[in-house]
Scaffold this active site. Structure first.
Site, mmCIF file in Angstrom:
data_model
loop_
_atom_site.group_PDB
_atom_site.id
_atom_site.type_symbol
_atom_site.label_atom_id
_atom_site.label_comp_id
_atom_site.label_asym_id
_atom_site.label_seq_id
_atom_site.Cartn_x
_atom_site.Cartn_y
_atom_site.Cartn_z
ATOM 1 N N ARG A 169 -25.161 12.831 -16.500
ATOM 2 C CA ARG A 169 -26.326 13.221 -15.706
ATOM 3 C C ARG A 169 -27.390 13.997 -16.479
ATOM 4 N NH1 ARG A 169 -24.061 10.216 -12.827
ATOM 5 N NH2 ARG A 169 -24.027 10.285 -10.554
ATOM 6 N N SER A 246 -26.534 13.453 -4.608
ATOM 7 C CA SER A 246 -25.647 14.583 -4.914
ATOM 8 C C SER A 246 -26.513 15.780 -5.306
ATOM 9 C CB SER A 246 -24.738 14.250 -6.089
ATOM 10 O OG SER A 246 -23.954 13.114 -5.804
ATOM 11 N N GLU A 351 -28.307 19.155 -9.480
ATOM 12 C CA GLU A 351 -28.670 17.934 -10.196
ATOM 13 C C GLU A 351 -30.171 17.633 -10.110
ATOM 14 O OE1 GLU A 351 -28.242 13.588 -9.025
ATOM 15 O OE2 GLU A 351 -26.297 14.029 -9.917
HETATM 16 N N1 EPU Z 1 -14.921 14.383 -1.603
HETATM 17 C C1 EPU Z 1 -14.600 15.281 -0.608
HETATM 18 N N2 EPU Z 1 -15.466 15.454 0.427
HETATM 19 C C2 EPU Z 1 -16.612 14.770 0.514
HETATM 20 C C3 EPU Z 1 -16.947 13.843 -0.489
HETATM 21 C C4 EPU Z 1 -16.076 13.660 -1.547
HETATM 22 O O1 EPU Z 1 -13.580 15.926 -0.663
HETATM 23 O O2 EPU Z 1 -17.350 14.987 1.485
HETATM 24 C C5 EPU Z 1 -13.986 14.209 -2.733
HETATM 25 C C6 EPU Z 1 -12.993 13.104 -2.521
HETATM 26 O O3 EPU Z 1 -11.771 13.554 -3.025
HETATM 27 C C7 EPU Z 1 -13.501 11.971 -3.381
HETATM 28 C C8 EPU Z 1 -14.159 12.724 -4.524
HETATM 29 O O4 EPU Z 1 -14.709 13.902 -3.904
HETATM 30 O O5 EPU Z 1 -12.479 11.139 -3.814
HETATM 31 C C9 EPU Z 1 -15.246 11.948 -5.212
HETATM 32 O O6 EPU Z 1 -16.215 11.538 -4.239
HETATM 33 P P1 EPU Z 1 -17.184 10.286 -4.489
HETATM 34 O O7 EPU Z 1 -16.397 9.092 -4.856
HETATM 35 O O8 EPU Z 1 -18.116 10.178 -3.351
HETATM 36 O O9 EPU Z 1 -17.946 10.679 -5.814
HETATM 37 P P2 EPU Z 1 -18.715 12.000 -6.236
HETATM 38 O O10 EPU Z 1 -18.087 12.494 -7.494
HETATM 39 O O11 EPU Z 1 -18.871 12.962 -5.129
HETATM 40 C C10 EPU Z 1 -20.320 10.721 -7.826
HETATM 41 C C11 EPU Z 1 -21.785 10.763 -8.133
HETATM 42 C C12 EPU Z 1 -22.550 9.918 -7.132
HETATM 43 C C13 EPU Z 1 -22.005 8.499 -7.154
HETATM 44 C C14 EPU Z 1 -20.509 8.546 -6.799
HETATM 45 C C15 EPU Z 1 -19.852 7.204 -6.847
HETATM 46 C C16 EPU Z 1 -22.217 12.905 -9.163
HETATM 47 C C17 EPU Z 1 -22.772 14.287 -8.993
HETATM 48 N N3 EPU Z 1 -22.266 12.131 -8.095
HETATM 49 O O12 EPU Z 1 -20.153 11.396 -6.595
HETATM 50 O O13 EPU Z 1 -23.892 9.871 -7.546
HETATM 51 O O14 EPU Z 1 -22.683 7.673 -6.236
HETATM 52 O O15 EPU Z 1 -19.834 9.388 -7.769
HETATM 53 O O16 EPU Z 1 -19.679 6.825 -8.152
HETATM 54 O O17 EPU Z 1 -21.786 12.553 -10.253
HETATM 55 C C18 EPU Z 1 -25.879 11.136 -7.308
HETATM 56 O O18 EPU Z 1 -25.719 11.483 -8.483
HETATM 57 O O19 EPU Z 1 -26.883 11.524 -6.639
HETATM 58 C C19 EPU Z 1 -24.884 10.302 -6.703
HETATM 59 C C20 EPU Z 1 -24.932 9.982 -5.411
#
Ligand code: EPU
Length: 359
Positions: A169, A246, A351
């Site tokens: 990022r 995010s 971010e």
């Molecule tokens: N989770 C929770 N509660 C929630 C959401 C997520 O506990 O409300 C936990 C779950 O355990 C889940 C884990 O967080 O398995 C990961 O969640 P998710 O797969 O949604 O991925 P993320 O790490 O929260 C990242 C990127 C997103 C991208 C997704 C999918 C970052 C900061 N965010 O989110 O990117 O779409 O992976 O690959 O790296 C963005 O950067 O704006 C963005 C949306």
């Protein structure tokens, strides 16, 4: 004749996906690279501060607004090509092309490569700046070249990915106003073959082994559905999507610090809890959304009467319920950041780009 339009004292909120923030002194819309370059250099010559706005999906603008000229990038050319040396296909798009339109266009032309990044809001020019990533692919994996305007030298030049310092990022382009992205060139796969599917949630939804490949159109549809389920696909009628995606990056803790942080999490949540961790180049990546939720900031926090809330579908998105201010958004962000630090000793970092405000 100029292909730009100038308005005065213009509200910028409508140009951001959060739909908050005060006005700029002026707004200039540029619908091709030539006018974009001319307007930025003219502002520089006049010592007028410039805020370059693409899709506005990663932007938090202060309620006081921006004391300068906002320049909206609306250039829209897309060109497909074949690399002479390698014979590999690529696409080159103007910075103003809506990112998801570009992904859709590549799939429609019979190419794979970009499908895991479907449904991400914002413009193409912003994607290398913060090395956008989702579902196991990041822009660094597919980037061929970036064309920038070097404002100090007043020249356009192409930069190779290895000179951009692309990391999770971030890149050398982030928080550096002197280089403005005007076009992005990306590698494609022929035969509509996807990149290898490394994100378990996605490969499982596709019924493919993790690391396998699939038809890019099918992957795109699956990614869009997964993102929509998390409120991460823009929908004007759904306030859960009035966000900057995010709000925090997933924190990377140093390998040396990880055991103590792990202990602290387990002592608070119970010894049998499984903490999601991911390997990172410089340590161990934790899940910000997971930490936020486990620190007590549940989906929809602080409740339905609040002008800003965590998304009811994903704790990592801070959302405007209709008439929020940037002040209210930042107050919620501080609340969440401080609560996670107090609970687990982990620092969260925003971010989005914060304009004229800080967390
Ligand atoms: N989770 C929770 N509660 C929630 C959401 C997520 O506990 O409300 C936990 C779950 O355990 C889940 C884990 O967080 O398995 C990961 O969640 P998710 O797969 O949604 O991925 P993320 O790490 O929260 C990242 C990127 C997103 C991208 C997704 C999918 C970052 C900061 N965010 O989110 O990117 O779409 O992976 O690959 O790296 C963005 O950067 O704006 C963005 C949306």
């Amino acid at each position: 004749m100029t292909d730009t339009s100038l308005q005065s004292g213009v509200p910028l909120a409508g140009l951001t996906t959060l739909r908050i923030g005060g006005p700029a002194r002026a707004l200039i819309r540029c619908d091709d690279t030539r006018s974009l370059v001319e307007e930025i250099l003219a502002a520089d010559t006049a010592a007028e501060p410039v805020l370059v706005i693409g899709g506005g999906s990663n932007l938090v603008i202060a309620d006081e607004g921006f004391a300068g000229t906002a320049i909206r990038v609306e250039s829209s050319q897309i060109e497909f090509g074949t690399d002479r040396e390698s014979g590999r296909a690529f696409v080159t798009a103007d910075a103003g092309v809506t990112w998801d339109d570009l992904v859709a266009a590549t799939v429609a032309e019979g190419f794979g490569g970009l499908e895991c990044l479907s449904g991400i809001p914002g413009s193409t020019g912003a994607t290398p700046v913060q090395n956008v990533g989702a579902y196991g692919v990041e822009v660094a994996d597919i980037l061929r070249e970036v064309q920038v305007l070097d404002r100090r030298a007043a020249t356009l030049r192409w930069i190779a990915p290895n000179e951009l310092g692309l990391a999770y990022r971030t890149s050398r382009l982030k928080h550096r106003d002197e280089l403005v992205v005007v076009a992005v060139s990306l590698w494609l796969n022929g035969g509509r073959v996807s990149r290898s599917l490394r994100y378990r949630e996605l490969s499982a939804a596709m019924g493919v082994d993790t690391g396998g490949r699939a038809d890019a159109r099918a992957v795109r549809e699956t990614v869009l559905a997964l993102r929509a389920g998390k409120g991460m696909v823009l929908d004007p009628d759904d306030h859960d999507t009035w966000s900057a995606g995010s709000f925090f990056t997933n924190p990377i803790v140093r390998t040396d610090d990880a055991p103590a942080i792990g202990e602290r999490i387990l002592s608070r949540l119970g010894q049998d809890i499984v903490v999601p961790t991911y390997p990172a180049d410089d340590g161990i990546k934790l899940s910000a959304g997971w930490l936020i939720e486990r620190a007590g900031y549940v989906k929809g926090y602080p409740g339905p009467d609040s002008a800003v809330r965590l998304s009811t579908k994903h704790t990592l998105a801070l959302t405007n319920r209709g008439n929020a201010t940037t002040g209210e958004l930042l107050a919620l962000a501080r609340d969440v950041r401080d609560g996670v630090a107090a609970a687990f000793g982990v620092s969260l970092h925003p971010e989005p780009v914060l304009v004229n405000c800080t967390l």
